[in-house]
Design a protein around this motif. Structure first.
Motif, mmCIF file in Angstrom:
data_model
loop_
_atom_site.group_PDB
_atom_site.id
_atom_site.type_symbol
_atom_site.label_atom_id
_atom_site.label_comp_id
_atom_site.label_asym_id
_atom_site.label_seq_id
_atom_site.Cartn_x
_atom_site.Cartn_y
_atom_site.Cartn_z
ATOM 1 N N ARG A 11 -15.967 14.139 -78.451
ATOM 2 C CA ARG A 11 -14.434 13.837 -77.811
ATOM 3 C C ARG A 11 -14.427 12.204 -77.964
ATOM 4 O O ARG A 11 -15.105 11.745 -78.028
ATOM 5 C CB ARG A 11 -14.641 14.200 -76.492
ATOM 6 C CG ARG A 11 -15.038 16.203 -76.459
ATOM 7 C CD ARG A 11 -14.869 16.817 -75.139
ATOM 8 N NE ARG A 11 -14.757 18.590 -75.213
ATOM 9 C CZ ARG A 11 -13.360 19.038 -75.813
ATOM 10 N NH1 ARG A 11 -12.849 18.534 -75.132
ATOM 11 N NH2 ARG A 11 -13.455 19.971 -75.433
ATOM 12 N N CYS A 12 -12.845 12.019 -77.127
ATOM 13 C CA CYS A 12 -12.956 10.628 -77.283
ATOM 14 C C CYS A 12 -13.993 10.515 -75.772
ATOM 15 O O CYS A 12 -13.757 11.457 -74.582
ATOM 16 C CB CYS A 12 -10.925 10.410 -76.646
ATOM 17 S SG CYS A 12 -10.691 8.870 -76.286
ATOM 18 N N LEU A 13 -14.578 9.033 -75.510
ATOM 19 C CA LEU A 13 -15.117 8.470 -74.078
ATOM 20 C C LEU A 13 -14.315 8.159 -73.117
ATOM 21 O O LEU A 13 -15.023 8.496 -71.925
ATOM 22 C CB LEU A 13 -15.776 7.655 -74.947
ATOM 23 C CG LEU A 13 -17.341 7.719 -75.784
ATOM 24 C CD1 LEU A 13 -18.490 6.253 -75.545
ATOM 25 C CD2 LEU A 13 -17.943 8.865 -74.725
ATOM 26 N N ALA A 14 -13.335 7.749 -73.639
ATOM 27 C CA ALA A 14 -12.101 7.670 -72.613
ATOM 28 C C ALA A 14 -10.840 8.792 -71.884
ATOM 29 O O ALA A 14 -11.515 9.128 -70.589
ATOM 30 C CB ALA A 14 -10.702 6.825 -71.927
ATOM 31 N N CYS A 15 -10.546 9.577 -72.807
ATOM 32 C CA CYS A 15 -9.768 10.470 -71.982
ATOM 33 C C CYS A 15 -10.570 12.062 -72.436
ATOM 34 O O CYS A 15 -9.719 12.778 -72.197
ATOM 35 C CB CYS A 15 -8.285 10.562 -72.491
ATOM 36 S SG CYS A 15 -8.361 11.153 -73.952
ATOM 37 N N SER A 16 -11.382 12.314 -73.091
ATOM 38 C CA SER A 16 -12.273 13.161 -73.524
ATOM 39 C C SER A 16 -11.099 14.320 -74.129
ATOM 40 O O SER A 16 -11.183 15.996 -74.898
ATOM 41 C CB SER A 16 -12.207 14.357 -72.434
ATOM 42 O OG SER A 16 -13.197 13.355 -71.405
ATOM 43 N N ARG A 17 -9.888 13.721 -75.076
ATOM 44 C CA ARG A 17 -9.692 14.808 -76.150
ATOM 45 C C ARG A 17 -10.441 14.366 -77.232
ATOM 46 O O ARG A 17 -11.551 14.033 -77.233
ATOM 47 C CB ARG A 17 -8.163 13.375 -76.772
ATOM 48 C CG ARG A 17 -6.856 13.867 -75.522
ATOM 49 C CD ARG A 17 -6.408 13.842 -76.093
ATOM 50 N NE ARG A 17 -4.988 13.291 -75.265
ATOM 51 C CZ ARG A 17 -4.369 11.960 -74.960
ATOM 52 N NH1 ARG A 17 -5.610 11.404 -75.328
ATOM 53 N NH2 ARG A 17 -3.203 12.258 -74.146
ATOM 54 N N ILE A 18 -10.564 15.658 -78.290
ATOM 55 C CA ILE A 18 -10.873 15.391 -78.953
ATOM 56 C C ILE A 18 -10.739 14.964 -80.101
ATOM 57 O O ILE A 18 -9.076 14.827 -80.584
ATOM 58 C CB ILE A 18 -11.318 17.252 -79.874
ATOM 59 C CG1 ILE A 18 -11.399 18.264 -78.728
ATOM 60 C CG2 ILE A 18 -11.851 18.080 -80.910
ATOM 61 C CD1 ILE A 18 -11.194 19.679 -79.349
ATOM 62 N N VAL A 25 -13.514 6.280 -79.586
ATOM 63 C CA VAL A 25 -12.452 7.001 -78.592
ATOM 64 C C VAL A 25 -11.310 7.603 -79.702
ATOM 65 O O VAL A 25 -11.041 7.067 -80.903
ATOM 66 C CB VAL A 25 -11.663 5.947 -78.029
ATOM 67 C CG1 VAL A 25 -13.260 5.189 -77.123
ATOM 68 C CG2 VAL A 25 -11.705 4.377 -78.930
ATOM 69 N N CYS A 26 -10.290 8.066 -79.317
ATOM 70 C CA CYS A 26 -9.450 8.150 -79.841
ATOM 71 C C CYS A 26 -7.841 7.025 -79.987
ATOM 72 O O CYS A 26 -8.179 6.426 -79.120
ATOM 73 C CB CYS A 26 -8.843 9.555 -79.145
ATOM 74 S SG CYS A 26 -7.710 8.710 -77.820
ATOM 75 N N ASN A 27 -6.608 7.442 -80.836
ATOM 76 C CA ASN A 27 -6.054 6.223 -81.459
ATOM 77 C C ASN A 27 -5.606 5.753 -79.962
ATOM 78 O O ASN A 27 -5.246 4.617 -79.485
ATOM 79 C CB ASN A 27 -4.958 6.883 -82.498
ATOM 80 C CG ASN A 27 -5.844 6.580 -83.740
ATOM 81 O OD1 ASN A 27 -6.966 6.409 -83.921
ATOM 82 N ND2 ASN A 27 -5.411 7.780 -84.520
ATOM 83 N N LEU A 28 -5.075 7.349 -79.054
ATOM 84 C CA LEU A 28 -3.772 6.518 -77.739
ATOM 85 C C LEU A 28 -5.081 5.361 -76.690
ATOM 86 O O LEU A 28 -4.345 4.602 -76.027
ATOM 87 C CB LEU A 28 -4.196 7.579 -77.211
ATOM 88 C CG LEU A 28 -3.663 8.664 -78.298
ATOM 89 C CD1 LEU A 28 -2.831 10.252 -76.981
ATOM 90 C CD2 LEU A 28 -1.335 8.072 -78.166
ATOM 91 N N CYS A 29 -6.427 5.724 -77.087
ATOM 92 C CA CYS A 29 -7.005 4.573 -75.941
ATOM 93 C C CYS A 29 -7.819 3.873 -76.693
ATOM 94 O O CYS A 29 -7.815 2.492 -75.599
ATOM 95 C CB CYS A 29 -8.450 5.436 -75.263
ATOM 96 S SG CYS A 29 -7.929 7.567 -74.238
ATOM 97 N N PHE A 30 -7.832 3.192 -77.963
ATOM 98 C CA PHE A 30 -8.021 2.197 -78.628
ATOM 99 C C PHE A 30 -7.581 1.064 -77.661
ATOM 100 O O PHE A 30 -8.171 0.251 -77.674
ATOM 101 C CB PHE A 30 -7.332 2.321 -80.077
ATOM 102 C CG PHE A 30 -8.358 1.592 -80.645
ATOM 103 C CD1 PHE A 30 -9.713 1.515 -81.114
ATOM 104 C CD2 PHE A 30 -7.898 0.287 -81.169
ATOM 105 C CE1 PHE A 30 -10.316 0.573 -82.150
ATOM 106 C CE2 PHE A 30 -8.916 -0.853 -81.555
ATOM 107 C CZ PHE A 30 -9.666 -0.655 -82.347
HETATM 108 ZN ZN LIG Z 1 -8.621 9.474 -75.770
#
Ligand SMILES: [Zn+2]
Length: 217
Positions: A11-18, A25-30
Motif C-alpha cells: 500500500r502507498c505510504l501516504a494514502c494507503s491505496r494498493i 508511494v502511488c503515482n498520485l502521492c509522488f
Molecule cells: Zn498514494
C-alpha cells in the motif's frame, strides 16, 4: 503473484491505496515528496552545513526531512519497518535526479551500524541504497572501511566527555590515502555522525570527502 501479495497487498505510504509491490508511494502521492533538487555543489545548503563541521568537497541531499512528511515516513519504513528494498527505490530516485558527473568519487562508503544494532535490525538500511548506486555508477563501495565502536548513539550534548565519545565513535579498518570518498548516510540532522566519519578519513590520509544523504532536516 504470491499469495502473500493478495492477502497483504503493498500500500502507498501516504494514502494507503494498493500499489505495485516494488513501489513505496502511488503515482498520485509522488508529488508530495519534497525533493531538494540539489546538485552536488560547493554552495548548497547541505554543503554549507557540513563545512561548519569538516572540510567537505561537495554535498547533496535527495529529500527534505520534515516532521510528519512523506520523506520521514519513507525513511522510517526503511529503517524500522523491515522494508530494506526501499533503499533501492531511493537509489533509483537519486540516479534520476542527481548528476554524479561533476563529482567522480573514487569510492562510496556507508556509515556503519554497530554489530549489535545490525543484528537487531537485520540489515543496514544504507547497504542496498549504496550498492545500487555503486552498481549503476560503476564506483566501488565499501561497507567495512569504517567501523562503529560504540553501541549507544552519540547524543547532541556537547560536554567534554561527549566530545571524546564522538571522537572515538568510529575507526578505520584500513588506511586509505589520496582518495575522494563519498560518504553515504540516511538523514543529516546535527551532522555529528557524518563529521565523525569524515574526520576518520581526513586525519588518516590525504583524502577528500563528499557527502550524500537520503534527506536533510
Ligand atoms: Zn498514494
Amino acid at each position: 503473484m504470491f499469495l502473500v501479495d493478495l492477502l497483504f497487498p503493498n500500500r502507498c505510504l501516504a494514502c494507503s491505496r494498493i500499489t505495485e509491490p516494488d513501489e513505496v508511494v502511488c503515482n498520485l502521492c509522488f508529488d508530495q515528496i519534497h525533493f531538494t533538487h540539489f546538485k552536488f555543489s560547493a554552495s548548497n545548503l547541505l554543503t554549507e552545513r557540513c563545512r561548519l563541521l569538516f572540510p567537505v568537497d561537495k554535498a547533496c541531499a535527495l529529500m527534505e526531512f520534515e516532521e510528519e512528511s512523506l520523506s520521514q515516513k519513507i525513511i522510517h519504513q526503511l529503517k524500522y519497518g523491515r522494508r530494506e528494498k526501499i533503499g533501492k527505490i531511493l537509489a533509483n530516485w537519486t540516479i534520476e535526479r542527481v548528476d554524479f558527473a561533476d563529482l567522480k568519487p573514487d569510492m562510496l562508503i556507508t556509515v556503519p551500524l554497530h554489530q549489535k544494532k545490525l543484528k537487531e535490525r537485520g540489515y543496514n538500511q544504507l547497504h542496498l541504497f549504496a550498492d545500487t548506486l555503486s552498481e549503476q555508477l560503476k564506483i566501488p563501495c565499501s561497507h567495512t572501511l569504517i567501523k562503529r565502536n560504540f553501541y549507544k548513539k552519540a547524543q547532541a550534548k556537547k560536554n567534554k566527555a561527549q566530545r571524546n565519545f564522538n571522537e572515538n565513535l568510529f575507526s578505520n579498518t584500513q588506511r586509505i590515502t589520496g582518495k575522494h570518498v563519498l560518504i553515504v548516510d540516511d538523514v543529516l540532522t546535527t551532522g555529528n555522525t557524518m563529521s565523525a566519519v569524515a574526520w576518520e578519513l581526513l586525519k588518516s590520509g590525504n583524502n577528500k570527502v563528499s557527502v550524500l544523504v537520503m534527506a536533510m532536516d
